[in-house]
Design an enzyme around this catalytic site. Structure first.
Site, PDB file in Angstrom:
ATOM      1  N   ASP A   8     -57.860 -65.859  -1.292  1.00  0.00           N
ATOM      2  CA  ASP A   8     -56.939 -64.793  -1.663  1.00  0.00           C
ATOM      3  C   ASP A   8     -55.994 -65.371  -2.706  1.00  0.00           C
ATOM      4  OD1 ASP A   8     -54.935 -62.865  -1.880  1.00  0.00           O
ATOM      5  OD2 ASP A   8     -54.917 -62.406   0.263  1.00  0.00           O
TER       6      ASP A   8
ATOM      7  N   ASN B 140     -59.663 -61.375 -12.614  1.00  0.00           N
ATOM      8  CA  ASN B 140     -60.071 -59.986 -12.453  1.00  0.00           C
ATOM      9  C   ASN B 140     -59.521 -59.339 -11.185  1.00  0.00           C
ATOM     10  OD1 ASN B 140     -62.044 -57.602 -12.636  1.00  0.00           O
ATOM     11  ND2 ASN B 140     -62.741 -58.619 -10.763  1.00  0.00           N
TER      12      ASN B 140
ATOM     13  N   TYR C 125     -48.886 -49.178 -10.733  1.00  0.00           N
ATOM     14  CA  TYR C 125     -50.180 -49.697 -11.200  1.00  0.00           C
ATOM     15  C   TYR C 125     -50.180 -49.837 -12.724  1.00  0.00           C
ATOM     16  CZ  TYR C 125     -55.020 -50.112 -12.503  1.00  0.00           C
ATOM     17  OH  TYR C 125     -56.186 -50.559 -13.079  1.00  0.00           O
TER      18      TYR C 125
ATOM     19  N   LYS D  76     -50.369 -53.317 -15.230  1.00  0.00           N
ATOM     20  CA  LYS D  76     -51.358 -53.534 -16.287  1.00  0.00           C
ATOM     21  C   LYS D  76     -50.692 -53.687 -17.655  1.00  0.00           C
ATOM     22  CE  LYS D  76     -54.865 -53.774 -13.635  1.00  0.00           C
ATOM     23  NZ  LYS D  76     -55.559 -55.073 -13.446  1.00  0.00           N
TER      24      LYS D  76
ATOM     25  N   GLY E 177     -60.951 -47.696 -19.231  1.00  0.00           N
ATOM     26  CA  GLY E 177     -60.495 -46.437 -18.670  1.00  0.00           C
ATOM     27  C   GLY E 177     -61.262 -46.148 -17.398  1.00  0.00           C
ATOM     28  N   LEU E 178     -61.872 -44.975 -17.317  1.00  0.00           N
ATOM     29  CA  LEU E 178     -62.498 -44.501 -16.098  1.00  0.00           C
ATOM     30  C   LEU E 178     -63.778 -45.280 -15.788  1.00  0.00           C
ATOM     31  CD1 LEU E 178     -61.871 -42.093 -14.133  1.00  0.00           C
ATOM     32  CD2 LEU E 178     -63.602 -40.813 -15.394  1.00  0.00           C
TER      33      LEU E 178
END
Length: 257
Positions: free
Chosen positions: A62, A89, A155, A159, A186-187
């Protein structure tokens, strides 16, 4: 222009047990790269090991645990100890409530993972790459770091931090042999929305209803591109969207009549 031979690359990928992370592990390992696959779900890490054998070193970790993260990087066995790519990531989104209704603990978890865990990963791994004069730090950012949307409050802010940190990091390491890239999708349909909605898959599926979203493999291909460019080339940012996605409209709140 000769691209780098992926068989000369050794990666550390955090958040490797699903989505973009797992797809990136598979993309590089299938090309012959060695990969330290880092995540919290040992069974999934073992699955990657079963797919690619000695190319994979599973590492249950972790990244929010500072001591464990530093210890892990300092004790990697050969041939994984000479990593030349670190893909920070690991990250998540939680909730989609407006700020005045949001869960403070969810905010803290996003900050601890997306910012503090990312910073710990970089600080633990960077000195060795600078000393070897060869390396590449890659981040998973988001279009949310540039463009706000309803409920994206913390969130998106995390970023935005990743984006600016990546640019400042490049300013620090330029000329050392270490490169820096921020991938800003994006999505993308992964387990991202399932996590965001606390395991409610039906609610998560609604996010992608009527769309053809990007996949983890689409983003892994962008990571692969940036990391195999010749060493004299640095890809600062790659920002991408699904073909049916564009920018949010500006919100206008009208007073009641």
């Amino acid at each position: 222009m000769a691209m780098l031979d992926p068989r000369t690359l050794t990666l550390v990928v955090t958040g490797a047990t699903s989505g973009i992370g797992a797809a990136t592990v598979r993309r590089f390992a299938s090309a012959g790269s060695k990969v330290v696959a880092v995540g919290r779900r040992a069974d999934r890490l073992d699955g990657l090991k079963a797919e690619f054998g000695d190319l994979i070193l599973p590492l249950e970790l972790d990244v929010r645990d500072e001591k464990a993260t530093f210890d892990a990087f300092s004790s990697l066995p050969a041939p994984f100890a000479d990593y030349n790519i670190v893909f920070a990531n690991a990250g998540l989104a939680l909730g989609l409530e407006p700020a005045q209704k949001a869960d403070l603990d969810e905010w803290k978890t996003m900050v601890e993972t997306n910012i503090t865990g990312m910073l710990t990963t970089v600080r633990a791994s960077l000195p060795a790459m600078v000393e070897r004069k060869e390396g590449h730090v890659v981040f998973t950012g988001s279009v949310a770091g540039d463009y706000p949307y309803f409920g994206g409050n913390v969130y998106g802010a995390t970023k935005a931090f990743v984006k600016q940190f990546s640019l400042n990091l490049w300013a620090d390491v330029a000329g050392t042999g270490v490169r820096v890239t921020n991938i800003e999708p994006g999505l993308v349909e992964t387990e991202f929305s399932v996590v965001r909605f606390a395991g409610d898959k039906g609610k998560a599926d609604q996010v992608y209803a009527g769309y053809t979203p990007m996949t983890g493999e689409d983003i892994a291909e962008q990571v692969y591109f940036a990391c195999t460019m010749p060493r004299h080339v640095n890809i600062n940012r790659i920002q991408c969207m699904a073909g049916q996605q564009t920018f949010n409209g500006l919100t206008v709140r009208r007073d009641p009549a």
